[in-house]
Design an enzyme around this catalytic site. Structure first.
Site, short mmCIF file in Angstrom:
data_model
loop_
_atom_site.label_atom_id
_atom_site.label_comp_id
_atom_site.label_asym_id
_atom_site.label_seq_id
_atom_site.Cartn_x
_atom_site.Cartn_y
_atom_site.Cartn_z
N ARG A 283 0.84 -1.19 0.00
CA ARG A 283 0.00 0.00 0.00
C ARG A 283 0.88 1.24 0.00
O ARG A 283 1.72 1.44 0.89
CB ARG A 283 -0.92 0.01 1.23
N HIS A 328 -3.41 10.84 0.68
CA HIS A 328 -2.88 10.62 2.03
C HIS A 328 -2.32 11.95 2.54
O HIS A 328 -1.15 12.05 2.90
CB HIS A 328 -1.81 9.52 2.03
N GLU A 373 -7.95 8.10 6.23
CA GLU A 373 -8.30 8.69 7.52
C GLU A 373 -8.89 10.09 7.42
O GLU A 373 -8.28 11.08 7.86
CB GLU A 373 -7.07 8.70 8.44
N ASN A 515 -8.22 1.58 9.44
CA ASN A 515 -6.97 1.79 10.18
C ASN A 515 -7.29 1.76 11.67
O ASN A 515 -8.20 2.45 12.12
CB ASN A 515 -6.35 3.14 9.84
N TYR A 517 -5.36 1.37 15.76
CA TYR A 517 -4.15 1.26 16.57
C TYR A 517 -4.45 0.94 18.04
O TYR A 517 -3.76 0.13 18.64
CB TYR A 517 -3.35 2.57 16.49
N GLU A 582 -4.14 -0.19 7.93
CA GLU A 582 -3.01 0.21 8.78
C GLU A 582 -3.18 -0.39 10.15
O GLU A 582 -4.29 -0.37 10.70
CB GLU A 582 -2.91 1.73 8.94
#
Length: 729
Positions: A283, A328, A373, A515, A517, A582
């Site tokens: 990616r 991005h 995002e 994404n 985390y 991600e």
């Protein structure tokens, strides 16, 4: 102690020490008059040497040191008494060494709260979880004979402080003559710790062995501004990040992406890194101003297109499929100069940009991402001002205008592909949204559950709901409307989609890009009539201090949250195909290629993805590790490193060096999951890392406080300082 008091006494002109001496008979009588060692412990402080005064004659002047708070540790209402959990383990080890390894009972340990903060005592919950966990480490890892732990049963008279502070598990209503006892949140938590006799592995934490589907996508990711460099090369236009990083005070240590990882000139090195990891996909993102310098199709920079054509050819030659992100975050500065994402004309500009890429690169690309995002673009760029373009002056309206235009721009790009290119190129197009998972801060409070739902709705649902369901979610619409009316406005600050727009936006996806985390704890807060995005959400989030720290202050390891978020997406959006686009973890400080914390992160998080796939029926089709390379991490520059490969920035050649996590991740890819070790050795499983070979505890990340502590095994103590041990007393 004897020597210190004697010296001070002599300096004070006294004929003998102020510290009385025991006779030999008294020593023999006193020695050994303990069957156990009982210790009360509350806090740890930093001490530094000073020469105490000679007069007045006071035991305080005998000490020759001063105490200070450890400022990065949680505060409590009492001065100089912070909640420093790691200190109890060090104290227990000291007692073990100093006094012949006795049986130790912790006979008092708690934290205070003020009388007006009685029921929802989250700070006390964190105290027990962290302090008891450190005592467990002393018992399990250090061999300390910890035999018991006691704490305050109820609030009571606290001597000098009277009834100002409460330390108890139970609240006492001192205004009621019957003095009723009522359990606090901490009483429930302490009960469960006692019931489990520590912190046993939950079912959610146990490893699951199995494989993903045969055509599962294994990938790693980068972004153009973070790695390419060549910021003015071959006709590239300026981006908002070029301007932002060159603005003093915006980026830590004045770092920029002018050179970054120099991937524009080191394509072969990046391909070699990808081949070493054995990914099936890569990616990366296109730099909009590298292809369209002023953001429009008036001039197409062929040199920029040639670079990406060459990259696609190199990837396909290496049998690696490209995943291409259109945006991005590096918007052409020329478009920002005319309003950027606030100007509705950008919808048409983005559609035209997407058309250029689909036409020129599309025959070689099967996976497209329109936006990466949008929440970060909106909130960090247009509410907080921490990211480009750096706006923070209109937090009431600007985020909603920006997000509204992004959603419509995404839909237009999807329709361009669907109408003009899908039949011939047969690819997939979607958006990537990012989201934390949220848990209630207090699981015994319904309002905290509702706050947690608000977090996910405003994070993920803000963008996913219109694209997957056709309009903003009812919760988001209701929250913004109520806050707007409370501020005296005649209508909601959230723009409305027309019926035609709802129809055009609804269903503009081919998969769900996610994404993720970390997770947070949520609780509601009344912001009054404040007109602000955060007030609309009506929530404050915190981290559980027992969650493992990383190299980023905002990121604590919470693998359980990923599975729960995937299940939420399945239930909320009709089980779409999901690609995790991600997921990764950072370190900072000194370089250590044996990145066992990253191995731990990938093992735990990807195993939760496997559980979502095998146990929950989530339609998982891919996973992407962030990041391939240590790169420019936006506002924090190069101080936080997420890469599988270390990039040595002191070497002008910027060599890529694999960390231990490369071998681990490549083994996961080769095995397409987690082979069961009980079924014997597996050829695909060959991590070859120090972590796998030695089964070492996971070390703390940049979390050392003292250098001079003498323990039986200080190295082991440092490595496990930040671990929540999953075992029992």
């Amino acid at each position: 102690m004897k020597a210190q008091v004697l010296v001070k006494s002599e300096l004070q002109g006294l004929p003998q020490s102020r510290l009385p001496s025991f006779t030999e008979e008294e020593k023999n009588f006193i020695k050994g008059t303990a069957d156990i060692f009982c210790v009360n412990h509350y806090t740890t402080r930093i001490v530094s040497h000073v020469t105490g005064a000679i007069t007045p004659q006071s035991y305080l002047n005998d000490w020759d040191f001063v105490e200070e708070e450890i400022v990065d540790q949680p505060t409590t209402p009492i001065h100089l008494t912070r909640a420093v959990s790691f200190g109890i383990r060090r104290l227990l080890n000291w007692i073990k060494e100093e006094y012949g390894d006795p049986d130790i009972y912790i006979t008092e340990s708690s934290v205070s709260s003020t009388r007006d903060f009685t029921w929802d005592d989250v700070d006390r919950v964190f105290f027990y979880k962290t302090y008891i966990d450190e005592a467990l480490k002393a018992y399990e890892l250090d061999g300390v004979k910890v035999k018991g732990y006691a704490t305050y049963l109820m609030d009571s008279f606290q001597f000098f402080y009277g009834y100002i502070f409460g330390f108890g598990l139970h609240h006492i209503d001192f205004t009621n003559p019957h003095r009723p006892r009522s359990p606090k949140f901490s009483a429930h938590v302490y009960y469960n710790i006692m019931k489990d006799n520590g912190f046993p592995l939950t079912e959610d934490e146990k490893m699951l062995y199995g494989e993903f589907k045969k055509d599962f996508i294994w990938s790693s990711a980068t972004a153009s501004y973070q790695i390419e460099g060549a910021w003015r090369a071959d006709g590239k236009g300026l981006s908002i990040w070029d301007k932002f990083t060159h603005t003093p005070g915006k980026i830590f240590e004045h770092d920029t992406g002018d050179i970054a990882c120099n991937s524009y000139n080191k394509m072969e090195d990046d391909i070699a890194a990808l081949k070493k990891v054995k990914v099936s996909h890569y990616r990366f993102s296109i730099s909009w101003p590298r292809v369209l310098p002023d953001g429009t199709t008036k001039y197409i920079n062929q040199a920029g297109l040639n670079y990406y054509q060459k990259l696609l050819d190199a990837l396909l030659a290496a049998n690696i499929e490209p995943q291409v992100t259109l945006y991005h975050w590096d918007l052409p500065q020329a478009l920002q100069d005319v309003g950027g994402w606030e100007n509705e004309t950008i919808i048409e500009r983005f559609r035209d940009y997407a058309d250029v890429l689909f036409k020129n690169l599309g025959p070689k690309v099967k996976l497209w991402i329109t936006f990466n995002e949008p929440y970060i673009i909106t909130v960090l760029g247009h509410v907080q001002g921490a990211h480009a373009p750096g706006f923070n002056d209109r937090p009431d309206t600007l985020p909603y205008i920006v997000s509204h235009n992004i959603i419509k721009a995404h839909a237009e790009a999807w329709h361009v592909y669907n109408d003009k290119y899908r039949a011939s190129q047969n690819g997939m197009v979607s958006i990537t949204v990012n989201s934390d998972w949220a848990e209630p801060r207090n699981p015994y409070k319904q309002e905290d559950y509702e706050a947690a739902r608000n977090v996910v709705e405003f994070y993920l649902g803000w963008y996913a709901h219109p694209i997957f369901n056709g309009d903003y979610s009812p919760l988001v619409k209701k929250s913004v409307l109520e806050q707007s009316l409370a501020g005296g406005l005649p209508k909601s600050r959230l723009p409305e989609f027309t019926p035609e727009e709802i129809k055009r936006i609804n269903g503009t996806y081919d998969y769900f890009g996610l994404n993720h985390y970390c997770s947070v704890l949520a609780f509601p807060v009344d912001f009054g009539d404040t007109q602000h995005f955060e007030a609309d959400r009506g929530v404050v989030v915190i981290s559980d201090r027992t969650w493992l720290e990383t190299g980023s202050s905002w990121l604590r390891m919470t693998p359980f949250g990923l599975r729960r978020l995937l299940k939420f997406i399945k239930d909320e959006y009709r089980n779409p195909p999901i690609i995790i686009t991600e997921n990764g973890v950072s370190e900072n400080g000194p370089v250590d290629l044996n990145d066992v914390h990253r191995i731990y992160f990938y093992e735990k998080y990807i195993n939760q993805v496997l559980k979502a796939y095998l146990l929950d029926g989530v339609n998982m089709i891919g996973y992407t590790a962030w990041s391939l390379l240590d790169n420019l991490e936006w506002a924090v520059g190069y101080t936080e490193r997420f890469g599988l490969f270390y990039v040595n920035r002191t070497d002008p050649d910027l060599p890529r060096t694999p960390k231990a996590s490369v071998s681990f991740y490549s083994s996961l890819i080769s095995c397409n999951g987690f082979p069961d070790p009980a079924s014997g050795p597996h050829e695909c499983w060959n991590p070859m890392s120090e972590h796998e070979a030695k089964k070492e505890p996971i070390p703390a990340i940049n979390n050392e406080r003292f250098q001079g502590v003498k323990l039986s095994d200080k190295t082991e103590e440092k490595k496990t300082e930040n671990v929540e041990l999953e075992r029992k007393f």
